[in-house]
Design a protein around this motif. Structure first.
Motif, mmCIF file in Angstrom:
data_model
loop_
_atom_site.group_PDB
_atom_site.id
_atom_site.type_symbol
_atom_site.label_atom_id
_atom_site.label_comp_id
_atom_site.label_asym_id
_atom_site.label_seq_id
_atom_site.Cartn_x
_atom_site.Cartn_y
_atom_site.Cartn_z
ATOM 1 N N GLN A 60 0.934 5.536 -8.819
ATOM 2 C CA GLN A 60 1.023 6.311 -10.055
ATOM 3 C C GLN A 60 -0.220 7.179 -10.267
ATOM 4 O OE1 GLN A 60 1.828 2.709 -12.469
ATOM 5 N NE2 GLN A 60 3.553 3.877 -13.328
ATOM 6 N N ALA A 61 -1.352 6.699 -9.809
ATOM 7 C CA ALA A 61 -2.611 7.430 -10.021
ATOM 8 C C ALA A 61 -2.656 8.750 -9.267
ATOM 9 C CB ALA A 61 -3.795 6.557 -9.601
ATOM 10 N N GLU A 62 -1.744 8.941 -8.319
ATOM 11 C CA GLU A 62 -1.765 10.159 -7.506
ATOM 12 C C GLU A 62 -0.658 11.138 -7.896
ATOM 13 O OE1 GLU A 62 -1.863 8.981 -3.429
ATOM 14 O OE2 GLU A 62 -3.827 8.038 -3.611
ATOM 15 N N TYR A 95 0.857 -1.189 0.000
ATOM 16 C CA TYR A 95 0.000 0.000 0.000
ATOM 17 C C TYR A 95 0.890 1.234 0.000
ATOM 18 C CZ TYR A 95 -3.358 3.534 1.614
ATOM 19 O OH TYR A 95 -4.139 4.665 1.726
ATOM 20 N N HIS A 110 -5.441 11.272 3.646
ATOM 21 C CA HIS A 110 -4.127 11.000 3.069
ATOM 22 C C HIS A 110 -3.006 11.579 3.930
ATOM 23 C CE1 HIS A 110 -1.699 9.420 -0.096
ATOM 24 N NE2 HIS A 110 -1.215 10.592 -0.478
ATOM 25 N N ARG A 170 7.091 8.421 -8.633
ATOM 26 C CA ARG A 170 5.919 7.540 -8.510
ATOM 27 C C ARG A 170 5.984 6.366 -9.488
ATOM 28 N NH1 ARG A 170 1.858 9.113 -5.220
ATOM 29 N NH2 ARG A 170 1.845 11.260 -4.463
ATOM 30 N N TYR A 217 3.380 0.669 -8.501
ATOM 31 C CA TYR A 217 2.037 0.314 -8.088
ATOM 32 C C TYR A 217 1.064 1.280 -8.764
ATOM 33 C CZ TYR A 217 4.719 -1.688 -4.127
ATOM 34 O OH TYR A 217 5.635 -2.354 -3.343
ATOM 35 N N PRO A 218 0.043 0.777 -9.415
ATOM 36 C CA PRO A 218 -0.919 1.663 -10.092
ATOM 37 C C PRO A 218 -1.534 2.710 -9.175
ATOM 38 C CG PRO A 218 -1.200 -0.585 -10.854
ATOM 39 C CD PRO A 218 -0.231 -0.640 -9.703
ATOM 40 N N HIS A 219 -1.819 2.343 -7.917
ATOM 41 C CA HIS A 219 -2.461 3.324 -7.034
ATOM 42 C C HIS A 219 -1.502 4.445 -6.638
ATOM 43 C CE1 HIS A 219 -0.625 0.587 -4.026
ATOM 44 N NE2 HIS A 219 -0.631 1.631 -3.203
ATOM 45 N N HIS A 277 2.770 7.402 0.936
ATOM 46 C CA HIS A 277 1.465 6.728 0.961
ATOM 47 C C HIS A 277 1.295 5.886 2.227
ATOM 48 C CE1 HIS A 277 -2.124 4.794 -0.989
ATOM 49 N NE2 HIS A 277 -2.162 5.983 -1.551
#
Length: 324
Positions: free
Chosen positions: A227-229, A144, A187, A212, A223-225, A178
């Motif tokens: 990169q998404a941020e 995570y 967050h 990221r 990790y996609p999550h 994260h």
């Protein structure tokens, strides 16, 4: 006799919230982890020795420093005001092995402060995730959170005792991102409250898109999550005022021993060590000097990494695999 007994219990309970040594000083128990990683990295022993030296002239403070992951005798906790761990974490975190979590739970219940630094902010969620959210405000969670090595620029600092005298700075470190904060803290990039608990982010910066995208230290990712941020800020150091009156903090830097030579990094952590033990932080923060020579002292005896592995932290990979 009954009123006297009640009074005695009340005074004992009040004293437990602000323990003092026999000479009336606050006591910080500082625990260094076992040796790990290549030279110059995770130098827990040398790092805590530097911090102890920097705090030696602080009035009303006793630093009780220990090595190899725990205290020599748990009686030292009886008059402790705070416990701070700078060590490897994960499944073999010093806070969770050998019944230590229950020991810490009893200390926290008395209002003792608690802090963790670098890998020490990581615990396995099922082992102590809830406890670390309660005691520190959040923690590193495998898959995570992630651990890239990057240059973090802290351009704005909040008004807080921990930032006293700290100037904006940039350092390259294994700044974790994260974190798994309490749900009420979101967050973790803005001050927040959860009932009577108060959370304050201290070091906040936006990682670059390349950071990221990875690679992270272990596993490499990306990790996609994460990169998404892209473009979003992250919190690398934070404080918590617990509902019980105790305090906590997390600091994700401290991977490279040389960074203790950075005046602002060192001051932020020294201030946090005072704050978590409820010692007044000077208006300009803790003043200290660390020479280049001092950074070469007390290092753990470690084999030099093989040239083909330069820059790759395979020891951490092995530790993470072993922890799962």
């Amino acid at each position: 006799m009954k009123p006297l007994s009640l009074l005695t219990l009340f005074l004992a309970a009040a004293a437990s919230l602000q323990a003092v040594t026999p000479d009336g000083k606050q006591k910080l128990v500082l625990i260094a982890g076992k040796p790990s990683h290549p030279p110059g990295m995770h130098e827990f022993r040398a790092g805590t020795m530097l911090l102890e030296q920097c705090l030696k002239n602080v009035p009303n403070l006793v630093v009780d420093r220990h090595e190899m992951g725990w205290v020599k005798d748990e009686k030292t906790f009886e008059d402790a005001d705070a416990v701070v761990i700078y060590a490897d974490g994960g499944g073999k975190h010093p806070a969770v092995v050998d019944g230590h979590l229950e020991t810490l739970r009893k200390l926290i219940a008395k209002g003792v402060g608690f802090g963790c630094m670098h890998y020490g902010v990581e615990v396995v969620a099922g082992q102590a995730g809830k406890e670390f959210q309660e005691w520190l405000g959040g923690h590193y969670e495998h898959a995570y959170s992630c651990n890239p090595i990057w240059d973090a620029s802290y351009t704005q600092l909040p008004k807080h005792p921990v930032t006293s005298g700290v100037q904006p700075f940039t350092t390259k470190d294994e700044w974790y991102i994260h974190m798994r904060f309490r749900p009420a803290f979101g967050h973790g990039v803005t001050p927040a409250e959860d009932g009577a608990a108060k959370f304050v982010p201290i070091l906040v910066a936006p990682p670059s898109d390349a950071t990221r995208d990875g690679p992270y230290v272990a596993p490499k990712g990306p990790y996609p999550h994460i990169q998404a941020e892209k473009g979003s800020p992250e919190t690398m150091m934070w404080t918590l005022e617990r509902a019980d009156g105790g305090r906590g903090f997390g600091f994700t830097g401290g991977h490279f021993h040389a960074n203790w030579g950075n005046d602002n990094v060192r001051k932020a952590v020294l201030n946090a060590l005072l704050w978590v033990a409820k010692v007044e932080v000077p208006a300009d923060g803790v003043t200290s000097t660390v020479t280049p020579e001092a950074l070469t002292q007390n290092l753990d005896p470690k084999p030099a990494p093989k040239p083909k592995n330069a820059g790759i932290e395979t020891p951490r990979v092995f530790q993470r695999v072993a922890a799962r």
